[in-house]
Scaffold this motif. Structure first.
Motif, PDB file in Angstrom:
ATOM      1  N   ALA A  11      -4.800   3.348   2.731  1.00 51.95           N
ATOM      2  CA  ALA A  11      -3.423   2.681   2.196  1.00 51.95           C
ATOM      3  C   ALA A  11      -3.775   1.763   1.887  1.00 51.95           C
ATOM      4  O   ALA A  11      -4.029   1.594   0.452  1.00 51.95           O
ATOM      5  N   GLY A  12      -4.623   1.014   1.844  1.00 49.97           N
ATOM      6  CA  GLY A  12      -5.132   0.048   1.130  1.00 49.97           C
ATOM      7  C   GLY A  12      -5.747   0.373  -0.726  1.00 49.97           C
ATOM      8  O   GLY A  12      -5.414  -0.492  -1.461  1.00 49.97           O
ATOM      9  N   HIS A  13      -6.506   1.546  -0.665  1.00 51.81           N
ATOM     10  CA  HIS A  13      -7.521   1.880  -1.372  1.00 51.81           C
ATOM     11  C   HIS A  13      -6.269   2.278  -1.893  1.00 51.81           C
ATOM     12  O   HIS A  13      -6.016   2.685  -3.367  1.00 51.81           O
ATOM     13  N   LEU A  14      -4.824   2.743  -1.735  1.00 54.61           N
ATOM     14  CA  LEU A  14      -4.815   3.687  -2.788  1.00 54.61           C
ATOM     15  C   LEU A  14      -4.082   2.954  -3.285  1.00 54.61           C
ATOM     16  O   LEU A  14      -3.096   3.220  -4.609  1.00 54.61           O
ATOM     17  N   ILE A  15      -3.438   2.569  -2.787  1.00 55.71           N
ATOM     18  CA  ILE A  15      -2.150   0.653  -3.225  1.00 55.71           C
ATOM     19  C   ILE A  15      -3.627   0.393  -3.910  1.00 55.71           C
ATOM     20  O   ILE A  15      -2.575   0.023  -5.322  1.00 55.71           O
ATOM     21  N   ARG A  16      -4.636  -0.487  -4.521  1.00 57.41           N
ATOM     22  CA  ARG A  16      -5.072  -0.079  -5.116  1.00 57.41           C
ATOM     23  C   ARG A  16      -5.685   0.040  -6.380  1.00 57.41           C
ATOM     24  O   ARG A  16      -5.655  -0.307  -7.097  1.00 57.41           O
ATOM     25  N   ARG A  17      -5.383   1.746  -6.013  1.00 59.19           N
ATOM     26  CA  ARG A  17      -5.759   2.835  -7.415  1.00 59.19           C
ATOM     27  C   ARG A  17      -4.329   2.098  -8.147  1.00 59.19           C
ATOM     28  O   ARG A  17      -4.570   2.498  -9.605  1.00 59.19           O
ATOM     29  N   ASP A 129      12.832   6.373  -2.094  1.00 62.55           N
ATOM     30  CA  ASP A 129      12.320   6.369  -0.773  1.00 62.55           C
ATOM     31  C   ASP A 129      10.971   5.702  -1.071  1.00 62.55           C
ATOM     32  O   ASP A 129      10.702   4.916  -0.509  1.00 62.55           O
ATOM     33  N   VAL A 130      10.622   6.017  -2.493  1.00 65.31           N
ATOM     34  CA  VAL A 130       8.966   5.101  -2.435  1.00 65.31           C
ATOM     35  C   VAL A 130       9.976   4.054  -2.671  1.00 65.31           C
ATOM     36  O   VAL A 130       8.338   2.390  -2.094  1.00 65.31           O
ATOM     37  N   LEU A 131      10.178   3.155  -3.700  1.00 71.34           N
ATOM     38  CA  LEU A 131      10.462   1.983  -3.859  1.00 71.34           C
ATOM     39  C   LEU A 131      10.972   1.615  -2.459  1.00 71.34           C
ATOM     40  O   LEU A 131      10.099   0.206  -1.790  1.00 71.34           O
ATOM     41  N   ARG A 132      11.245   1.897  -1.094  1.00 73.70           N
ATOM     42  CA  ARG A 132      11.667   1.566  -0.340  1.00 73.70           C
ATOM     43  C   ARG A 132      10.591   1.136   0.454  1.00 73.70           C
ATOM     44  O   ARG A 132      10.350   0.411   1.031  1.00 73.70           O
ATOM     45  N   VAL A 133       9.591   2.238   0.989  1.00 80.15           N
ATOM     46  CA  VAL A 133       8.631   2.364   0.978  1.00 80.15           C
ATOM     47  C   VAL A 133       7.290   0.937   0.592  1.00 80.15           C
ATOM     48  O   VAL A 133       7.036   0.531   2.360  1.00 80.15           O
ATOM     49  N   LEU A 134       7.351   0.882  -1.041  1.00 73.65           N
ATOM     50  CA  LEU A 134       7.122   0.088  -1.370  1.00 73.65           C
ATOM     51  C   LEU A 134       7.403  -1.257  -0.865  1.00 73.65           C
ATOM     52  O   LEU A 134       6.339  -2.753  -0.305  1.00 73.65           O
ATOM     53  N   SER A 135       8.683  -1.416  -0.769  1.00 74.67           N
ATOM     54  CA  SER A 135       8.549  -3.061  -0.991  1.00 74.67           C
ATOM     55  C   SER A 135       8.660  -2.919   1.036  1.00 74.67           C
ATOM     56  O   SER A 135       8.080  -4.138   1.371  1.00 74.67           O
ATOM     57  N   GLN A 136       8.681  -1.549   1.703  1.00 73.41           N
ATOM     58  CA  GLN A 136       8.389  -2.485   3.157  1.00 73.41           C
ATOM     59  C   GLN A 136       7.031  -3.126   3.394  1.00 73.41           C
ATOM     60  O   GLN A 136       6.755  -3.683   3.675  1.00 73.41           O
ATOM     61  N   ILE A 137       6.113  -2.685   2.748  1.00 75.10           N
ATOM     62  CA  ILE A 137       5.180  -3.324   2.658  1.00 75.10           C
ATOM     63  C   ILE A 137       4.421  -4.078   2.405  1.00 75.10           C
ATOM     64  O   ILE A 137       4.109  -5.250   2.848  1.00 75.10           O
ATOM     65  N   SER A 138       5.000  -4.385   0.329  1.00 70.23           N
ATOM     66  CA  SER A 138       5.305  -5.477   0.219  1.00 70.23           C
ATOM     67  C   SER A 138       5.417  -6.769   1.297  1.00 70.23           C
ATOM     68  O   SER A 138       5.956  -8.438   0.909  1.00 70.23           O
ATOM     69  N   GLN A 139       6.471  -6.460   2.122  1.00 75.80           N
ATOM     70  CA  GLN A 139       7.374  -7.479   2.678  1.00 75.80           C
ATOM     71  C   GLN A 139       6.468  -8.612   4.063  1.00 75.80           C
ATOM     72  O   GLN A 139       6.823  -8.879   4.844  1.00 75.80           O
ATOM     73  N   ARG A 140       5.074  -7.620   4.317  1.00 76.28           N
ATOM     74  CA  ARG A 140       4.509  -7.879   5.564  1.00 76.28           C
ATOM     75  C   ARG A 140       3.973  -8.759   5.557  1.00 76.28           C
ATOM     76  O   ARG A 140       3.309  -9.841   4.568  1.00 76.28           O
TER      77      ARG A 140
END
Length: 140
Positions: A11-17, A129-140
């Motif tokens: 996940a971290g690599h894909l987010i960076r890409r 769904d994609v925006l929801r998942v990205l939002s969830q990740i960014s709230q950590r």
């Protein structure tokens, strides 16, 4: 000993890409001189004029030091004005200048277009769904 990670499943690599793709699109279609972080500050001030720098940092998910540097740069470029809060002289309130509002108006449509381009790889039903998942990740 563990073998090499499959970075296409990391996940971290894909987010960076994904951020690299966003940065490339931003530079190509929005601005080569105004970063997406600077635009986020302009956007926060367009939405909520008269807020202080701490609030700008919170609304844009920037650390206070980064927000300070961006606000200082935008102030030097005459896009943001700073005035002392009359109710609390320790606070400085920020707002867009006429030039800042003009810049935001110029950049916002292009920012929306690259957001649409980024989401276009997903079928319409998946975009929320994609925006929801990205939002969830960014709230950590």
């Amino acid at each position: 000993m563990t073998g090499a990670l499959d970075l296409d499943r990391y996940a971290g690599h894909l987010i960076r890409r994904a951020e690299q793709v966003h940065t490339s699109l931003w530079s190509k279609f929005v601005s080569e001189t105004v970063t997406s972080q600077q635009f986020a500050v302009l956007n926060a001030l367009r939405k909520s004029p008269g807020i202080d720098q701490r609030t700008v940092a919170r609304l844009t998910s920037l650390d206070r030091s980064t927000a300070h540097h961006i606000v200082r740069r935008l102030t030097t470029q005459h896009y943001v004005s700073r005035v002392r809060d009359l109710a609390d002289r320790r606070r400085t309130l920020l707002a867009l200048t006429a030039e800042g509002r003009e810049l935001h108006t110029l950049l916002a449509p292009a920012a929306e277009r690259i957001n649409d381009q980024l989401l276009a790889v997903f079928p319409g039903a998946q975009r929320d769904d994609v925006l929801r998942v990205l939002s969830q990740i960014s709230q950590r």
